[in-house]
Design a protein around this motif. Structure first.
Motif, PDB file in Angstrom:
ATOM      1  N   PRO A   1       0.925  -1.194  -0.201  1.00 43.03           N
ATOM      2  CA  PRO A   1      -0.097   0.087   0.023  1.00 43.03           C
ATOM      3  C   PRO A   1       0.847   1.363   0.171  1.00 43.03           C
ATOM      4  O   PRO A   1       0.559   2.433  -0.695  1.00 43.03           O
ATOM      5  N   ARG A   2       1.993   1.202   0.788  1.00 43.54           N
ATOM      6  CA  ARG A   2       2.722   2.332   0.640  1.00 43.54           C
ATOM      7  C   ARG A   2       3.346   3.012  -0.750  1.00 43.54           C
ATOM      8  O   ARG A   2       3.496   4.114  -0.978  1.00 43.54           O
ATOM      9  N   GLU A   3       3.646   2.049  -1.479  1.00 42.96           N
ATOM     10  CA  GLU A   3       4.245   2.104  -2.603  1.00 42.96           C
ATOM     11  C   GLU A   3       2.959   2.676  -3.754  1.00 42.96           C
ATOM     12  O   GLU A   3       3.089   3.577  -4.667  1.00 42.96           O
ATOM     13  N   VAL A   4       1.825   1.996  -3.619  1.00 46.09           N
ATOM     14  CA  VAL A   4       0.835   2.312  -4.349  1.00 46.09           C
ATOM     15  C   VAL A   4       0.183   3.735  -4.129  1.00 46.09           C
ATOM     16  O   VAL A   4      -0.382   4.510  -5.102  1.00 46.09           O
ATOM     17  N   LYS A   5       0.379   3.910  -2.788  1.00 46.80           N
ATOM     18  CA  LYS A   5      -0.348   5.383  -2.463  1.00 46.80           C
ATOM     19  C   LYS A   5       0.400   6.533  -3.300  1.00 46.80           C
ATOM     20  O   LYS A   5      -0.446   7.329  -3.800  1.00 46.80           O
ATOM     21  N   GLY A   6       1.757   6.372  -3.581  1.00 47.40           N
ATOM     22  CA  GLY A   6       2.418   7.368  -4.582  1.00 47.40           C
ATOM     23  C   GLY A   6       1.709   7.234  -5.969  1.00 47.40           C
ATOM     24  O   GLY A   6       1.487   8.484  -6.579  1.00 47.40           O
TER      25      GLY A   6
ATOM     26  N   SER B   1      -4.968  14.174  -2.554  1.00 43.24           N
ATOM     27  CA  SER B   1      -4.315  14.627  -1.465  1.00 43.24           C
ATOM     28  C   SER B   1      -3.454  13.233  -0.988  1.00 43.24           C
ATOM     29  O   SER B   1      -3.704  12.078  -1.377  1.00 43.24           O
ATOM     30  N   GLU B   2      -2.432  13.350  -0.328  1.00 45.58           N
ATOM     31  CA  GLU B   2      -1.687  12.115   0.207  1.00 45.58           C
ATOM     32  C   GLU B   2      -2.493  11.330   1.043  1.00 45.58           C
ATOM     33  O   GLU B   2      -2.457   9.916   0.980  1.00 45.58           O
ATOM     34  N   SER B   3      -3.332  11.908   1.815  1.00 46.47           N
ATOM     35  CA  SER B   3      -4.016  11.290   2.981  1.00 46.47           C
ATOM     36  C   SER B   3      -5.293  10.525   2.112  1.00 46.47           C
ATOM     37  O   SER B   3      -5.419   9.149   2.395  1.00 46.47           O
ATOM     38  N   LYS B   4      -5.761  10.743   1.123  1.00 49.56           N
ATOM     39  CA  LYS B   4      -6.830  10.189   0.205  1.00 49.56           C
ATOM     40  C   LYS B   4      -6.151   9.021  -0.458  1.00 49.56           C
ATOM     41  O   LYS B   4      -6.602   7.948  -0.227  1.00 49.56           O
ATOM     42  N   ALA B   5      -4.879   9.421  -1.078  1.00 52.32           N
ATOM     43  CA  ALA B   5      -4.201   8.454  -1.812  1.00 52.32           C
ATOM     44  C   ALA B   5      -3.723   7.169  -0.694  1.00 52.32           C
ATOM     45  O   ALA B   5      -4.038   5.752  -1.226  1.00 52.32           O
ATOM     46  N   ARG B   6      -3.528   7.437   0.353  1.00 51.29           N
ATOM     47  CA  ARG B   6      -3.227   6.297   1.386  1.00 51.29           C
ATOM     48  C   ARG B   6      -4.329   5.579   1.868  1.00 51.29           C
ATOM     49  O   ARG B   6      -4.362   4.439   1.949  1.00 51.29           O
ATOM     50  N   ALA B   7      -5.617   6.355   2.136  1.00 52.77           N
ATOM     51  CA  ALA B   7      -6.777   5.604   2.310  1.00 52.77           C
ATOM     52  C   ALA B   7      -7.212   4.772   1.473  1.00 52.77           C
ATOM     53  O   ALA B   7      -7.722   3.515   1.412  1.00 52.77           O
ATOM     54  N   PHE B   8      -6.881   5.195  -0.024  1.00 51.99           N
ATOM     55  CA  PHE B   8      -7.545   4.210  -1.218  1.00 51.99           C
ATOM     56  C   PHE B   8      -6.697   2.982  -1.270  1.00 51.99           C
ATOM     57  O   PHE B   8      -6.972   2.062  -1.414  1.00 51.99           O
ATOM     58  N   ALA B   9      -5.340   3.250  -1.099  1.00 49.57           N
ATOM     59  CA  ALA B   9      -4.208   2.181  -1.148  1.00 49.57           C
ATOM     60  C   ALA B   9      -4.605   1.042   0.022  1.00 49.57           C
ATOM     61  O   ALA B   9      -4.541  -0.048  -0.462  1.00 49.57           O
ATOM     62  N   GLN B  10      -4.689   1.711   0.855  1.00 54.70           N
ATOM     63  CA  GLN B  10      -4.790   0.844   2.195  1.00 54.70           C
ATOM     64  C   GLN B  10      -6.045   0.004   2.001  1.00 54.70           C
ATOM     65  O   GLN B  10      -6.218  -1.253   2.289  1.00 54.70           O
ATOM     66  N   THR B  11      -7.132   0.415   1.674  1.00 62.25           N
ATOM     67  CA  THR B  11      -8.459   0.071   1.725  1.00 62.25           C
ATOM     68  C   THR B  11      -8.604  -1.004   0.255  1.00 62.25           C
ATOM     69  O   THR B  11      -8.867  -2.191   0.370  1.00 62.25           O
ATOM     70  N   ASP B  12      -8.033  -0.731  -1.127  1.00 61.29           N
ATOM     71  CA  ASP B  12      -8.052  -1.601  -2.117  1.00 61.29           C
ATOM     72  C   ASP B  12      -7.004  -2.743  -2.028  1.00 61.29           C
ATOM     73  O   ASP B  12      -7.447  -3.719  -2.484  1.00 61.29           O
ATOM     74  N   ILE B  13      -5.768  -2.448  -1.749  1.00 64.05           N
ATOM     75  CA  ILE B  13      -4.948  -3.207  -1.526  1.00 64.05           C
ATOM     76  C   ILE B  13      -5.196  -4.426  -0.890  1.00 64.05           C
ATOM     77  O   ILE B  13      -5.170  -5.590  -1.003  1.00 64.05           O
ATOM     78  N   THR B  14      -5.351  -3.979   0.527  1.00 68.85           N
ATOM     79  CA  THR B  14      -5.687  -5.000   1.425  1.00 68.85           C
ATOM     80  C   THR B  14      -6.992  -5.781   1.081  1.00 68.85           C
ATOM     81  O   THR B  14      -7.015  -6.849   1.409  1.00 68.85           O
ATOM     82  N   ASP B  15      -8.102  -5.129   0.837  1.00 72.76           N
ATOM     83  CA  ASP B  15      -9.312  -5.794   0.310  1.00 72.76           C
ATOM     84  C   ASP B  15      -9.089  -6.720  -0.686  1.00 72.76           C
ATOM     85  O   ASP B  15      -9.742  -7.993  -0.747  1.00 72.76           O
TER      86      ASP B  15
ATOM     87  N   ARG C   1     -14.455  -2.119   5.546  1.00 73.64           N
ATOM     88  CA  ARG C   1     -13.249  -2.311   4.692  1.00 73.64           C
ATOM     89  C   ARG C   1     -12.397  -1.025   4.486  1.00 73.64           C
ATOM     90  O   ARG C   1     -11.312  -1.176   4.044  1.00 73.64           O
ATOM     91  N   MET C   2     -13.034   0.142   4.578  1.00 70.56           N
ATOM     92  CA  MET C   2     -12.411   1.522   4.396  1.00 70.56           C
ATOM     93  C   MET C   2     -11.151   1.533   5.459  1.00 70.56           C
ATOM     94  O   MET C   2     -11.297   1.353   6.863  1.00 70.56           O
ATOM     95  N   ASN C   3     -10.042   1.904   5.002  1.00 68.91           N
ATOM     96  CA  ASN C   3      -8.674   1.969   5.597  1.00 68.91           C
ATOM     97  C   ASN C   3      -8.525   0.857   6.670  1.00 68.91           C
ATOM     98  O   ASN C   3      -8.108   1.328   7.897  1.00 68.91           O
ATOM     99  N   CYS C   4      -8.896  -0.172   6.532  1.00 62.69           N
ATOM    100  CA  CYS C   4      -8.907  -1.283   7.524  1.00 62.69           C
ATOM    101  C   CYS C   4      -7.357  -1.994   7.410  1.00 62.69           C
ATOM    102  O   CYS C   4      -6.907  -2.209   6.207  1.00 62.69           O
TER     103      CYS C   4
END
Length: 140
Positions: free
Chosen positions: A11-16, A25-39, A99-102
């Motif tokens: 997720p950290r790499e995908v955030k970028g 934004s950085e925070s939106k990108a982090r939340a999307f990456a964490q949610t989608d990759i993990t899910d 599932r959001m930001n989990c």
């Protein structure tokens, strides 16, 4: 995003990638990456478990593991160390924005003939202690 999952990118790499390509934004990108990759990884694991259950007749369940971060939601922490079917996991993640930001994960475990998960006593005690010691960022 799909290729990032297929390539095993964290997720950290995908955030970028998300931040740059979608201009968010950085925070939106982090939340999307964490949610989608993990899910995506969760869904793949459950599909494998369902296939093994069907193909080999195994009784498999998911041992829920909460990250137990200070920001962990109490409803997520409450599931730590408990065992669920893949359908119960799907249903739970599909409601209330679970599932959001989990950061939770699950581990496949075999169920014995009495319907109990085959887990070591040490693991059961460790997980019970972890959730007992967990401190949320804000008092509940």
């Amino acid at each position: 995003m799909g290729s990032a999952v297929a390539d095993g990118r964290p997720p950290r790499e995908v955030k970028g990638l998300i931040r740059d390509r979608l201009a968010v934004s950085e925070s939106k990108a982090r939340a999307f990456a964490q949610t989608d990759i993990t899910d995506s990884l969760r869904q793949a694991r459950w599909a494998e478990d369902d296939a093994a259950t069907e193909q080999f007749g195994l009784d498999l369940r998911e041992l829920h593991t909460s990250a137990l971060l200070p920001t962990t939601r109490p409803t997520h922490a409450a599931r730590h160390g408990k065992v669920y079917t893949t359908q119960e996991m799907r249903d739970w993640y599909a409601k209330d924005g679970n599932r959001m930001n989990c950061h939770c994960s699950s581990t496949t475990c075999l169920i014995d003939s009495d319907g109990k998960p085959i887990l070591t006593d040490g693991l059961k005690k460790k997980m019970a202690r972890e959730v007992k010691d967990w401190k949320p960022a804000m008092p509940v």
